[in-house]
Write a protein that holds these residues in place. Structure first.
Motif, short mmCIF file in Angstrom:
data_model
loop_
_atom_site.label_atom_id
_atom_site.label_comp_id
_atom_site.label_asym_id
_atom_site.label_seq_id
_atom_site.Cartn_x
_atom_site.Cartn_y
_atom_site.Cartn_z
N GLU A 50 115.81 64.11 -33.80
CA GLU A 50 116.64 64.57 -32.69
C GLU A 50 115.78 64.60 -31.43
O GLU A 50 114.71 65.18 -31.42
CB GLU A 50 117.19 65.97 -32.98
N LEU A 51 116.24 63.95 -30.38
CA LEU A 51 115.55 63.95 -29.10
C LEU A 51 116.47 64.61 -28.07
O LEU A 51 117.57 64.12 -27.84
CB LEU A 51 115.20 62.54 -28.65
N PRO A 52 116.02 65.70 -27.47
CA PRO A 52 116.87 66.34 -26.47
C PRO A 52 117.07 65.44 -25.26
O PRO A 52 116.22 64.62 -24.95
CB PRO A 52 116.09 67.60 -26.08
N GLY A 53 118.20 65.57 -24.62
CA GLY A 53 118.47 64.75 -23.46
C GLY A 53 119.35 65.48 -22.47
O GLY A 53 120.06 66.42 -22.83
N GLU A 54 119.27 65.05 -21.24
CA GLU A 54 120.10 65.62 -20.19
C GLU A 54 120.48 64.51 -19.22
O GLU A 54 119.62 63.73 -18.78
CB GLU A 54 119.34 66.72 -19.45
N ILE A 55 121.76 64.42 -18.90
CA ILE A 55 122.22 63.41 -17.96
C ILE A 55 121.78 63.80 -16.56
O ILE A 55 122.02 64.92 -16.11
CB ILE A 55 123.75 63.25 -18.04
N ALA A 56 121.14 62.86 -15.88
CA ALA A 56 120.68 63.09 -14.51
C ALA A 56 121.65 62.48 -13.51
O ALA A 56 121.94 63.07 -12.48
CB ALA A 56 119.28 62.50 -14.31
N VAL A 57 122.15 61.26 -13.82
CA VAL A 57 123.08 60.56 -12.94
C VAL A 57 124.12 59.86 -13.80
O VAL A 57 123.77 59.19 -14.76
CB VAL A 57 122.35 59.49 -12.07
N ALA A 58 125.38 60.04 -13.45
CA ALA A 58 126.47 59.32 -14.10
C ALA A 58 127.43 58.87 -13.01
O ALA A 58 128.14 59.68 -12.43
CB ALA A 58 127.18 60.21 -15.11
N ASP A 59 127.38 57.58 -12.71
CA ASP A 59 128.23 57.00 -11.68
C ASP A 59 129.08 55.92 -12.35
O ASP A 59 128.68 54.76 -12.40
CB ASP A 59 127.37 56.42 -10.55
N TRP A 116 115.52 61.22 -22.45
CA TRP A 116 115.55 60.97 -23.90
C TRP A 116 114.21 61.47 -24.40
O TRP A 116 113.21 60.77 -24.28
CB TRP A 116 115.75 59.49 -24.15
N GLY A 117 114.20 62.72 -24.87
CA GLY A 117 112.92 63.36 -25.14
C GLY A 117 112.22 63.54 -23.80
O GLY A 117 112.81 64.06 -22.85
N SER A 118 111.00 63.06 -23.68
CA SER A 118 110.27 63.17 -22.40
C SER A 118 110.37 61.89 -21.57
O SER A 118 109.76 61.80 -20.51
CB SER A 118 108.81 63.53 -22.66
N ASP A 119 111.14 60.92 -22.04
CA ASP A 119 111.32 59.66 -21.32
C ASP A 119 112.60 59.71 -20.48
O ASP A 119 113.45 60.57 -20.68
CB ASP A 119 111.43 58.49 -22.30
N VAL A 120 112.72 58.76 -19.55
CA VAL A 120 113.93 58.62 -18.75
C VAL A 120 114.49 57.22 -18.97
O VAL A 120 113.76 56.23 -18.86
CB VAL A 120 113.64 58.83 -17.24
N LEU A 121 115.78 57.15 -19.30
CA LEU A 121 116.47 55.87 -19.47
C LEU A 121 117.48 55.71 -18.35
O LEU A 121 118.20 56.65 -18.00
CB LEU A 121 117.22 55.81 -20.80
N ARG A 122 117.53 54.51 -17.79
CA ARG A 122 118.48 54.20 -16.72
C ARG A 122 119.18 52.90 -17.09
O ARG A 122 118.53 51.86 -17.26
CB ARG A 122 117.75 54.07 -15.39
N TRP A 123 120.50 52.96 -17.23
CA TRP A 123 121.34 51.81 -17.56
C TRP A 123 122.17 51.47 -16.32
O TRP A 123 122.92 52.31 -15.84
CB TRP A 123 122.27 52.15 -18.71
N GLU A 124 122.02 50.25 -15.81
CA GLU A 124 122.75 49.83 -14.61
C GLU A 124 123.55 48.56 -14.91
O GLU A 124 123.00 47.62 -15.48
CB GLU A 124 121.78 49.53 -13.48
N LEU A 125 124.80 48.56 -14.51
CA LEU A 125 125.66 47.39 -14.66
C LEU A 125 125.99 46.85 -13.27
O LEU A 125 126.36 47.61 -12.37
CB LEU A 125 126.96 47.74 -15.37
N THR A 126 125.84 45.52 -13.09
CA THR A 126 126.22 44.87 -11.84
C THR A 126 126.99 43.60 -12.16
O THR A 126 126.70 42.92 -13.15
CB THR A 126 124.99 44.52 -10.97
#
Length: 115
Positions: free
Chosen positions: A9-18, A27-37
């Protein structure tokens, strides 16, 4: 996160949702950013993974490569399900790990593999 028979289990928190173009979260201590264009061929996905430990970069890149292969197959209507643990090794993860390590300028890490 699932790796073979190991679940973490890796704790997570949403920072930006557009919706529908951007999702950034921890994602744990990492940051994931998914961008669609939009582009002429359809939609481009850009995944940025900010690691807390650069030494893990090649391992993560190889893993994401396989995850995105699985996603591509799902989108074409030929789902194969997750590829983790020993199945990832059989899918070419070790070679991807070495290639990514060379491109990223880090030492490849060969983890112990379950399942």
């Amino acid at each position: 996160m699932i790796d073979g028979d190991t679940r973490q289990e890796l704790p997570g928190e949403i920072a930006v949702a557009d919706q529908p173009t951007l999702l950034e979260f921890t994602w744990g201590s990492d940051v994931l950013r998914w961008e669609l264009t939009d582009n002429t061929a359809g939609t481009r996905l850009r995944l940025t993974h900010q690691l807390s430990d650069r030494a893990m970069a090649a391992m993560m890149a190889a893993g994401w490569h396989i995850c995105l292969d699985v996603a591509a197959l799902l989108l074409t209507g030929t789902p194969i399900g997750p590829i983790v643990g020993r199945a990832a090794m059989n899918y070419g993860w070790s070679e991807l790990n070495k290639q990514c390590a060379e491109e990223l300028g880090v030492e490849p890490i060969d983890p112990r593999v379950d399942g």
